[in-house]
Scaffold this active site. Structure first.
Site, mmCIF file in Angstrom:
data_model
loop_
_atom_site.group_PDB
_atom_site.id
_atom_site.type_symbol
_atom_site.label_atom_id
_atom_site.label_comp_id
_atom_site.label_asym_id
_atom_site.label_seq_id
_atom_site.Cartn_x
_atom_site.Cartn_y
_atom_site.Cartn_z
ATOM 1 N N HIS A 118 0.705 -1.197 0.157
ATOM 2 C CA HIS A 118 0.103 0.057 0.098
ATOM 3 C C HIS A 118 0.821 1.310 -0.166
ATOM 4 O O HIS A 118 1.910 1.350 0.553
ATOM 5 C CB HIS A 118 -1.006 -0.034 1.223
ATOM 6 C CG HIS A 118 -0.541 0.280 2.488
ATOM 7 N ND1 HIS A 118 -0.072 1.450 3.133
ATOM 8 C CD2 HIS A 118 -0.222 -0.760 3.408
ATOM 9 C CE1 HIS A 118 0.111 1.216 4.127
ATOM 10 N NE2 HIS A 118 0.223 0.087 4.662
ATOM 11 N N ASP A 139 5.808 1.948 7.339
ATOM 12 C CA ASP A 139 4.495 1.771 6.963
ATOM 13 C C ASP A 139 3.761 2.663 6.015
ATOM 14 O O ASP A 139 3.286 3.575 6.321
ATOM 15 C CB ASP A 139 3.457 1.416 8.504
ATOM 16 C CG ASP A 139 2.130 1.011 8.118
ATOM 17 O OD1 ASP A 139 1.825 0.739 6.998
ATOM 18 O OD2 ASP A 139 1.288 1.319 8.884
ATOM 19 N N GLU A 173 -5.183 1.961 2.019
ATOM 20 C CA GLU A 173 -5.277 0.556 2.960
ATOM 21 C C GLU A 173 -5.522 1.032 4.117
ATOM 22 O O GLU A 173 -6.373 0.462 4.963
ATOM 23 C CB GLU A 173 -3.815 -0.164 2.758
ATOM 24 C CG GLU A 173 -3.981 -1.225 3.546
ATOM 25 C CD GLU A 173 -3.327 -1.177 4.905
ATOM 26 O OE1 GLU A 173 -3.278 -2.143 5.477
ATOM 27 O OE2 GLU A 173 -2.860 0.060 5.097
ATOM 28 N N GLU A 174 -4.814 2.503 4.721
ATOM 29 C CA GLU A 174 -4.911 2.558 5.983
ATOM 30 C C GLU A 174 -6.379 2.806 6.600
ATOM 31 O O GLU A 174 -6.573 3.127 7.840
ATOM 32 C CB GLU A 174 -3.906 3.647 6.439
ATOM 33 C CG GLU A 174 -2.471 3.517 5.971
ATOM 34 C CD GLU A 174 -1.669 2.625 7.062
ATOM 35 O OE1 GLU A 174 -2.431 2.078 7.898
ATOM 36 O OE2 GLU A 174 -0.731 2.602 7.059
ATOM 37 N N ASP A 201 4.085 -5.126 3.206
ATOM 38 C CA ASP A 201 3.579 -4.289 4.279
ATOM 39 C C ASP A 201 4.557 -4.280 5.342
ATOM 40 O O ASP A 201 4.312 -5.201 6.085
ATOM 41 C CB ASP A 201 2.103 -4.487 4.406
ATOM 42 C CG ASP A 201 1.482 -3.097 5.356
ATOM 43 O OD1 ASP A 201 2.468 -2.146 5.612
ATOM 44 O OD2 ASP A 201 0.382 -3.066 5.529
ATOM 45 N N HIS A 277 2.120 4.876 12.109
ATOM 46 C CA HIS A 277 1.023 5.913 12.045
ATOM 47 C C HIS A 277 1.416 7.240 12.982
ATOM 48 O O HIS A 277 0.258 7.811 13.054
ATOM 49 C CB HIS A 277 -0.357 4.964 12.583
ATOM 50 C CG HIS A 277 -0.525 3.905 11.761
ATOM 51 N ND1 HIS A 277 -1.504 2.956 12.258
ATOM 52 C CD2 HIS A 277 -0.366 3.340 10.558
ATOM 53 C CE1 HIS A 277 -1.499 1.861 11.514
ATOM 54 N NE2 HIS A 277 -0.864 2.162 10.397
HETATM 55 N N1 BES Z 1 0.910 -2.312 8.156
HETATM 56 C C1 BES Z 1 -0.262 -1.986 8.796
HETATM 57 C C2 BES Z 1 -0.615 -3.612 9.504
HETATM 58 C C3 BES Z 1 0.171 -4.017 10.513
HETATM 59 C C4 BES Z 1 0.646 -3.543 11.455
HETATM 60 C C5 BES Z 1 0.611 -5.472 10.365
HETATM 61 C C6 BES Z 1 1.573 -3.950 12.392
HETATM 62 C C7 BES Z 1 1.687 -5.859 11.313
HETATM 63 C C8 BES Z 1 1.806 -5.206 12.502
HETATM 64 C C9 BES Z 1 -1.319 -1.780 8.035
HETATM 65 O O1 BES Z 1 -0.809 -0.414 7.420
HETATM 66 C C10 BES Z 1 -2.581 -0.891 8.938
HETATM 67 O O2 BES Z 1 -2.094 -0.403 9.786
HETATM 68 N N2 BES Z 1 -3.525 -1.693 8.760
HETATM 69 C C11 BES Z 1 -4.811 -1.476 9.803
HETATM 70 C C12 BES Z 1 -5.945 -2.173 9.571
HETATM 71 C C13 BES Z 1 -6.733 -1.801 8.231
HETATM 72 C C14 BES Z 1 -7.947 -2.692 7.928
HETATM 73 C C15 BES Z 1 -7.179 -0.231 8.689
HETATM 74 C C16 BES Z 1 -4.485 -1.609 11.152
HETATM 75 O O3 BES Z 1 -3.489 -2.662 11.343
HETATM 76 O O4 BES Z 1 -5.209 -0.979 11.910
HETATM 77 ZN ZN ZN Z 2 -0.814 0.987 8.729
#
Ligand code: BES
Ligand code: ZN
Length: 313
Positions: A118, A139, A173-174, A201, A277
């Site tokens: 992403h 990220d 994605e976020e 990712d 984030h």
């Molecule tokens: N890269 C993250 C996911 C992640 C974080 C994987 C830490 C492993 C460890 C991704 O960008 C993310 O932030 N995903 C969201 C979920 C999405 C459905 C909004 C999250 O984890 O809150």
């Molecule tokens: Zn993220």
């Protein structure tokens, strides 16, 4: 007349899926010769550029500019090749996803192998803000920068792929896997035969040391097994497994649409980068030697899965 019930033929992907775990390695000659061409320094330059933007938020002008910049990178790499193309995939929000395609040749050219990550970033302290800083170096500038670098080596070595290769950077994605969900669902509707998807990712923070961790949920167990064999054969970095515990990235969009995906990750959940984030997700925390394992894995994945044997160069 009784209604005629015709059973739809199984997708090509269904037949392919059965053989994923047991596929032999076919492209050792090409892969061993191409691996040294992967350039982690070039990838880190991309991370630097992407993370110097104010943010890559899915509804900000910065997020749109980042997507266009990535598309330009793909275009520059592919210039002069008539069998490659770059598309902006539009969504209901401002930021487009980007898809670079290297056409396959022969009987398997309608089958597709995907690598992606992403492109968007977010500042969690200001959900919904278009102007809050969100460098998103790990990220996910790290994963997304790997995609054009693998693409560059595939294009510049003149690799001859049987299947069509797609390099994707996903928008939004976020905020709920929006870009990948649109793409995977559209492909499903169009009955596109995607045989394998690798999601990158977060690839550059070595929280658990020099090791790749494969997520075990919302993925294909067979494709994950095959990717672990790629680790042992070509990448030669130790690996283990872990789980997010929820649909944490774009691999889940593909899985939900019925396609096999795999997600290699930089660390374990417990040792992972706690600064994502936030304004502290900076390139200074990253290790591009660690990231280079994912470049090698990505290149091996694209080369092996796009091929049904024979010399490639
Ligand atoms: N890269 C993250 C996911 C992640 C974080 C994987 C830490 C492993 C460890 C991704 O960008 C993310 O932030 N995903 C969201 C979920 C999405 C459905 C909004 C999250 O984890 O809150
Ligand atoms: Zn993220």
């Amino acid at each position: 007349d009784a209604p005629r019930i015709t059973k739809p033929p199984p997708l090509v992907v269904e037949q392919f899926r059965l053989s994923l775990a047991d596929r032999p390695m076919l492209q050792g000659g090409f892969i061993q010769s191409a691996l040294p061409a992967l350039d982690a320094a070039r990838m880190s330059e991309t991370v630097k550029t992407l993370s110097s933007n104010k943010n890559r938020y899915y509804r900000s002008s910065h997020g749109v500019a980042a997507a266009n910049w990535i598309a330009d990178q793909f275009r520059t790499i592919g210039a002069g090749r008539s069998d490659v193309s770059v598309e902006l995939f539009k969504h209901s929000f401002e930021q487009p996803s980007v898809i670079a395609t290297i056409e396959g040749k022969g009987p398997h050219k309608n089958e597709i192998v995907v690598i992606g990550g992403h492109e968007d970033s977010i500042n969690q302290s200001a959900f919904g803000s278009r102007e809050m800083p969100a460098p998103g170096a790990d990220d996910n500038a790290s994963g997304v920068a790997s995609v054009p670098e693998v693409y560059r080596v595939l294009v510049q070595t003149g690799f001859k792929n049987d299947r069509t290769l797609m390099s994707m950077t996903y928008a939004g994605e976020e905020v709920g896997l929006l870009g990948s969900q649109d793409i995977a669902n559209r492909f499903r509707q169009q009955k596109k035969a995607v045989v394998a998807v690798m999601q990158l990712d977060m690839t550059a923070f070595p929280g658990a040391g020099n090791r790749v961790d494969f997520m075990t949920e919302f993925v294909s167990a067979d494709l994950t097994r095959f990717s672990q064999k790629l680790m042992d054969t070509y990448v030669k970095t130790p690996w283990a497994t872990d789980r997010c515990g929820y649909a944490c990235s774009d691999h889940a969009s593909w899985t939900k649409a019925g396609y096999p995906s795999v997600m290699p990750f930089e660390a374990t959940m417990s040792t992972d980068n706690k600064d994502i984030h936030t304004t502290r997700d900076l390139i200074s925390k990253l290790d591009f030697n660690h990231a280079s394992s994912f470049l090698r894995l990505g290149l091996s994945f694209m080369a092996e899965l796009s091929s049904e044997g024979g010399a490639r160069i």
